[in-house]
Design a protein around this motif. Sequence first.
Motif, PDB file in Angstrom:
ATOM      1  N   MET A   1       0.816  -1.218   0.000  1.00 38.20           N
ATOM      2  CA  MET A   1       0.000   0.000   0.000  1.00 38.20           C
ATOM      3  C   MET A   1       0.852   1.271   0.000  1.00 38.20           C
ATOM      4  O   MET A   1       0.434   2.300  -0.535  1.00 38.20           O
ATOM      5  CB  MET A   1      -0.938   0.016   1.207  1.00 38.20           C
ATOM      6  CG  MET A   1      -2.050  -1.007   1.147  1.00 38.20           C
ATOM      7  SD  MET A   1      -3.216  -0.853   2.531  1.00 38.20           S
ATOM      8  CE  MET A   1      -4.144   0.596   2.040  1.00 38.20           C
ATOM      9  N   SER A   2       2.030   1.201   0.579  1.00 44.41           N
ATOM     10  CA  SER A   2       2.898   2.379   0.597  1.00 44.41           C
ATOM     11  C   SER A   2       3.413   2.733  -0.799  1.00 44.41           C
ATOM     12  O   SER A   2       3.901   3.843  -1.016  1.00 44.41           O
ATOM     13  CB  SER A   2       4.081   2.150   1.541  1.00 44.41           C
ATOM     14  OG  SER A   2       4.914   1.108   1.063  1.00 44.41           O
ATOM     15  N   ARG A   3       3.249   1.799  -1.755  1.00 43.73           N
ATOM     16  CA  ARG A   3       3.790   2.011  -3.103  1.00 43.73           C
ATOM     17  C   ARG A   3       2.741   1.969  -4.209  1.00 43.73           C
ATOM     18  O   ARG A   3       3.080   2.101  -5.377  1.00 43.73           O
ATOM     19  CB  ARG A   3       4.869   0.955  -3.392  1.00 43.73           C
ATOM     20  CG  ARG A   3       6.131   1.158  -2.561  1.00 43.73           C
ATOM     21  CD  ARG A   3       7.001  -0.099  -2.541  1.00 43.73           C
ATOM     22  NE  ARG A   3       8.289   0.175  -1.902  1.00 43.73           N
ATOM     23  CZ  ARG A   3       8.466   0.259  -0.592  1.00 43.73           C
ATOM     24  NH1 ARG A   3       7.443   0.100   0.223  1.00 43.73           N
ATOM     25  NH2 ARG A   3       9.675   0.510  -0.097  1.00 43.73           N
ATOM     26  N   LEU A   4       1.486   1.768  -3.886  1.00 47.46           N
ATOM     27  CA  LEU A   4       0.446   1.735  -4.913  1.00 47.46           C
ATOM     28  C   LEU A   4       0.341   3.086  -5.619  1.00 47.46           C
ATOM     29  O   LEU A   4       0.288   4.128  -4.967  1.00 47.46           O
ATOM     30  CB  LEU A   4      -0.902   1.373  -4.282  1.00 47.46           C
ATOM     31  CG  LEU A   4      -1.061  -0.064  -3.787  1.00 47.46           C
ATOM     32  CD1 LEU A   4      -2.413  -0.237  -3.109  1.00 47.46           C
ATOM     33  CD2 LEU A   4      -0.905  -1.065  -4.917  1.00 47.46           C
ATOM     34  N   GLN A   5       0.265   3.062  -6.929  1.00 51.56           N
ATOM     35  CA  GLN A   5       0.332   4.292  -7.715  1.00 51.56           C
ATOM     36  C   GLN A   5      -1.052   4.869  -8.024  1.00 51.56           C
ATOM     37  O   GLN A   5      -1.354   5.240  -9.163  1.00 51.56           O
ATOM     38  CB  GLN A   5       1.123   4.032  -9.005  1.00 51.56           C
ATOM     39  CG  GLN A   5       2.556   3.606  -8.729  1.00 51.56           C
ATOM     40  CD  GLN A   5       3.379   3.436  -9.983  1.00 51.56           C
ATOM     41  OE1 GLN A   5       3.011   3.906 -11.066  1.00 51.56           O
ATOM     42  NE2 GLN A   5       4.509   2.771  -9.868  1.00 51.56           N
ATOM     43  N   VAL A   6      -1.878   4.943  -6.998  1.00 46.96           N
ATOM     44  CA  VAL A   6      -3.190   5.608  -7.081  1.00 46.96           C
ATOM     45  C   VAL A   6      -3.442   6.296  -5.748  1.00 46.96           C
ATOM     46  O   VAL A   6      -2.860   5.910  -4.721  1.00 46.96           O
ATOM     47  CB  VAL A   6      -4.335   4.611  -7.378  1.00 46.96           C
ATOM     48  CG1 VAL A   6      -4.250   4.064  -8.784  1.00 46.96           C
ATOM     49  CG2 VAL A   6      -4.351   3.483  -6.348  1.00 46.96           C
ATOM     50  N   PRO A   7      -4.299   7.313  -5.725  1.00 45.56           N
ATOM     51  CA  PRO A   7      -4.634   7.954  -4.443  1.00 45.56           C
ATOM     52  C   PRO A   7      -5.347   6.978  -3.506  1.00 45.56           C
ATOM     53  O   PRO A   7      -6.194   6.188  -3.943  1.00 45.56           O
ATOM     54  CB  PRO A   7      -5.566   9.102  -4.855  1.00 45.56           C
ATOM     55  CG  PRO A   7      -5.294   9.334  -6.300  1.00 45.56           C
ATOM     56  CD  PRO A   7      -4.940   8.003  -6.866  1.00 45.56           C
ATOM     57  N   ILE A   8      -5.007   7.043  -2.225  1.00 40.12           N
ATOM     58  CA  ILE A   8      -5.646   6.204  -1.210  1.00 40.12           C
ATOM     59  C   ILE A   8      -6.147   7.107  -0.082  1.00 40.12           C
ATOM     60  O   ILE A   8      -5.379   7.883   0.495  1.00 40.12           O
ATOM     61  CB  ILE A   8      -4.683   5.162  -0.624  1.00 40.12           C
ATOM     62  CG1 ILE A   8      -4.044   4.314  -1.730  1.00 40.12           C
ATOM     63  CG2 ILE A   8      -5.411   4.255   0.373  1.00 40.12           C
ATOM     64  CD1 ILE A   8      -2.950   3.373  -1.228  1.00 40.12           C
ATOM     65  N   ILE A   9      -7.433   6.998   0.237  1.00 42.79           N
ATOM     66  CA  ILE A   9      -8.021   7.749   1.344  1.00 42.79           C
ATOM     67  C   ILE A   9      -8.492   6.750   2.391  1.00 42.79           C
ATOM     68  O   ILE A   9      -9.214   5.799   2.079  1.00 42.79           O
ATOM     69  CB  ILE A   9      -9.198   8.616   0.869  1.00 42.79           C
ATOM     70  CG1 ILE A   9      -8.707   9.669  -0.133  1.00 42.79           C
ATOM     71  CG2 ILE A   9      -9.884   9.293   2.052  1.00 42.79           C
ATOM     72  CD1 ILE A   9      -9.823  10.454  -0.791  1.00 42.79           C
ATOM     73  N   VAL A  10      -8.067   6.956   3.622  1.00 37.72           N
ATOM     74  CA  VAL A  10      -8.435   6.079   4.730  1.00 37.72           C
ATOM     75  C   VAL A  10      -9.383   6.836   5.654  1.00 37.72           C
ATOM     76  O   VAL A  10      -9.112   7.975   6.022  1.00 37.72           O
ATOM     77  CB  VAL A  10      -7.180   5.618   5.507  1.00 37.72           C
ATOM     78  CG1 VAL A  10      -7.583   4.709   6.668  1.00 37.72           C
ATOM     79  CG2 VAL A  10      -6.199   4.911   4.581  1.00 37.72           C
ATOM     80  N   VAL A  11     -10.491   6.189   6.031  1.00 41.10           N
ATOM     81  CA  VAL A  11     -11.464   6.805   6.936  1.00 41.10           C
ATOM     82  C   VAL A  11     -11.692   5.857   8.115  1.00 41.10           C
ATOM     83  O   VAL A  11     -12.103   4.713   7.925  1.00 41.10           O
ATOM     84  CB  VAL A  11     -12.814   7.072   6.238  1.00 41.10           C
ATOM     85  CG1 VAL A  11     -13.718   7.884   7.154  1.00 41.10           C
ATOM     86  CG2 VAL A  11     -12.613   7.779   4.907  1.00 41.10           C
ATOM     87  N   VAL A  12     -11.424   6.341   9.326  1.00 44.74           N
ATOM     88  CA  VAL A  12     -11.715   5.552  10.527  1.00 44.74           C
ATOM     89  C   VAL A  12     -13.162   5.849  10.911  1.00 44.74           C
ATOM     90  O   VAL A  12     -13.473   6.947  11.367  1.00 44.74           O
ATOM     91  CB  VAL A  12     -10.766   5.907  11.694  1.00 44.74           C
ATOM     92  CG1 VAL A  12     -10.990   4.939  12.863  1.00 44.74           C
ATOM     93  CG2 VAL A  12      -9.309   5.865  11.251  1.00 44.74           C
ATOM     94  N   ILE A  13     -14.051   4.864  10.714  1.00 45.70           N
ATOM     95  CA  ILE A  13     -15.476   5.095  10.938  1.00 45.70           C
ATOM     96  C   ILE A  13     -15.948   4.579  12.303  1.00 45.70           C
ATOM     97  O   ILE A  13     -17.053   4.886  12.735  1.00 45.70           O
ATOM     98  CB  ILE A  13     -16.335   4.464   9.824  1.00 45.70           C
ATOM     99  CG1 ILE A  13     -16.113   2.940   9.761  1.00 45.70           C
ATOM    100  CG2 ILE A  13     -16.043   5.120   8.483  1.00 45.70           C
ATOM    101  CD1 ILE A  13     -17.049   2.228   8.796  1.00 45.70           C
ATOM    102  N   GLY A  14     -15.107   3.803  12.966  1.00 45.32           N
ATOM    103  CA  GLY A  14     -15.482   3.253  14.271  1.00 45.32           C
ATOM    104  C   GLY A  14     -14.252   2.919  15.077  1.00 45.32           C
ATOM    105  O   GLY A  14     -13.535   3.797  15.540  1.00 45.32           O
ATOM    106  N   GLU A  15     -13.987   1.630  15.217  1.00 48.68           N
ATOM    107  CA  GLU A  15     -12.794   1.189  15.938  1.00 48.68           C
ATOM    108  C   GLU A  15     -11.631   1.000  14.972  1.00 48.68           C
ATOM    109  O   GLU A  15     -11.796   0.468  13.877  1.00 48.68           O
ATOM    110  CB  GLU A  15     -13.061  -0.146  16.644  1.00 48.68           C
ATOM    111  CG  GLU A  15     -14.147  -0.094  17.690  1.00 48.68           C
ATOM    112  CD  GLU A  15     -14.236  -1.400  18.456  1.00 48.68           C
ATOM    113  OE1 GLU A  15     -13.516  -1.547  19.463  1.00 48.68           O
ATOM    114  OE2 GLU A  15     -15.034  -2.267  18.046  1.00 48.68           O
ATOM    115  N   GLY A  16     -10.454   1.413  15.403  1.00 48.26           N
ATOM    116  CA  GLY A  16      -9.251   1.210  14.605  1.00 48.26           C
ATOM    117  C   GLY A  16      -8.185   0.598  15.487  1.00 48.26           C
ATOM    118  O   GLY A  16      -7.322   1.303  15.997  1.00 48.26           O
ATOM    119  N   ALA A  17      -8.251  -0.715  15.678  1.00 48.43           N
ATOM    120  CA  ALA A  17      -7.386  -1.356  16.661  1.00 48.43           C
ATOM    121  C   ALA A  17      -6.215  -2.080  16.012  1.00 48.43           C
ATOM    122  O   ALA A  17      -6.400  -2.941  15.153  1.00 48.43           O
ATOM    123  CB  ALA A  17      -8.182  -2.337  17.516  1.00 48.43           C
TER     124      ALA A  17
END
Length: 331
Positions: free
Chosen positions: A195-211
């Motif tokens: 994921m650190s090298r994927l050549q597209v925009p990545i948006i992460v959304v924490v919608i609840g728990e992020g454990a």
Amino acid sequence: MTKKNLKFLLDFEKPIVELEHKLEELREIDAGDIDLSSDIQALSARIAELRHSIYGSLTRWQRVQIARHPLRPYTYDYIGALTEGFIELHGDRCFGDDPAIVSGFATLKGTRYGYQDRTILIVGHQKGRDTKQRRYRRFGMPNPEGYRKARRLMELATKFKKPIICLLDTPGAYPGMDAEERGQAEAIARNLFVMSRLQVPIIVVVIGEGASGGALGIGIGDQMLMLENAWYSVISPESCSSILWRSWDHKEEAARALKLIATDLTEVGIVDHIIQEPLGGAHHDPNITYDYVGQAICDSMKKLDKISLEDLLKERLSRLDRIGEYSNEVQ
């Protein structure tokens, strides 16, 4: 508050509900010959004041409780509200499918938020609503094949130049022996690398728990968004308390020490934007929550569209490098 909501009432919400019951009683009496309009108005104002007081000064542990609320919107809810034409894809092509992680391609309804309708890959944890679904999805705790499925589809999205949106909501990666035998740690680590090298925009959304690694396994991106009553940490408060104090009794103290809520994480540069929730939490008005999340995603898309691919990858690695920076200089 509906009977369904009362079933899942949190302790700190009880004073509000008690006053709401009194208000209902006054309205029933007012429907007769006695005029109680002034009393009803005063009590309504008191309820509104109390609601703002309680929800405006929530502790970290109380926000953790809201993040876990059974009526809180899950990944499928956001998919239904923010996209159309969702096609879910299954399987890691190695072992099998994992229902704890759902993923597929859909059209983001961006024109509602001043953006454009656009094909995206959406990946997220899914907990399940009833007992049968929760057991089936293991309360949103993925097995290795869940992370490998996510990685396979992210690489497919990259092939076709489609942006990726990841929705985090898990109490952690599944801790079972089968998961360890199939390479749980390797699957998460491989996702971080890819994921650190994927050549597209990545948006992460924490919608609840992020454990812990359970969330991090699909949590590397260019923009990190977080709902104001969500939490994101290397460990849950209960597990932290169990390790440090040999008991769950200190979970509230652990939550304070972990600094796991959105405002804490914004201060240290992990979270880029806090998404507002309706008063009382996302489950009190899911439709408003969907709009807030959709707007935040589209605003982030606009920013990322202006960045060249080369700069996007450089900045992604740079923001990862900055996490954990500290200074030991004496002031």
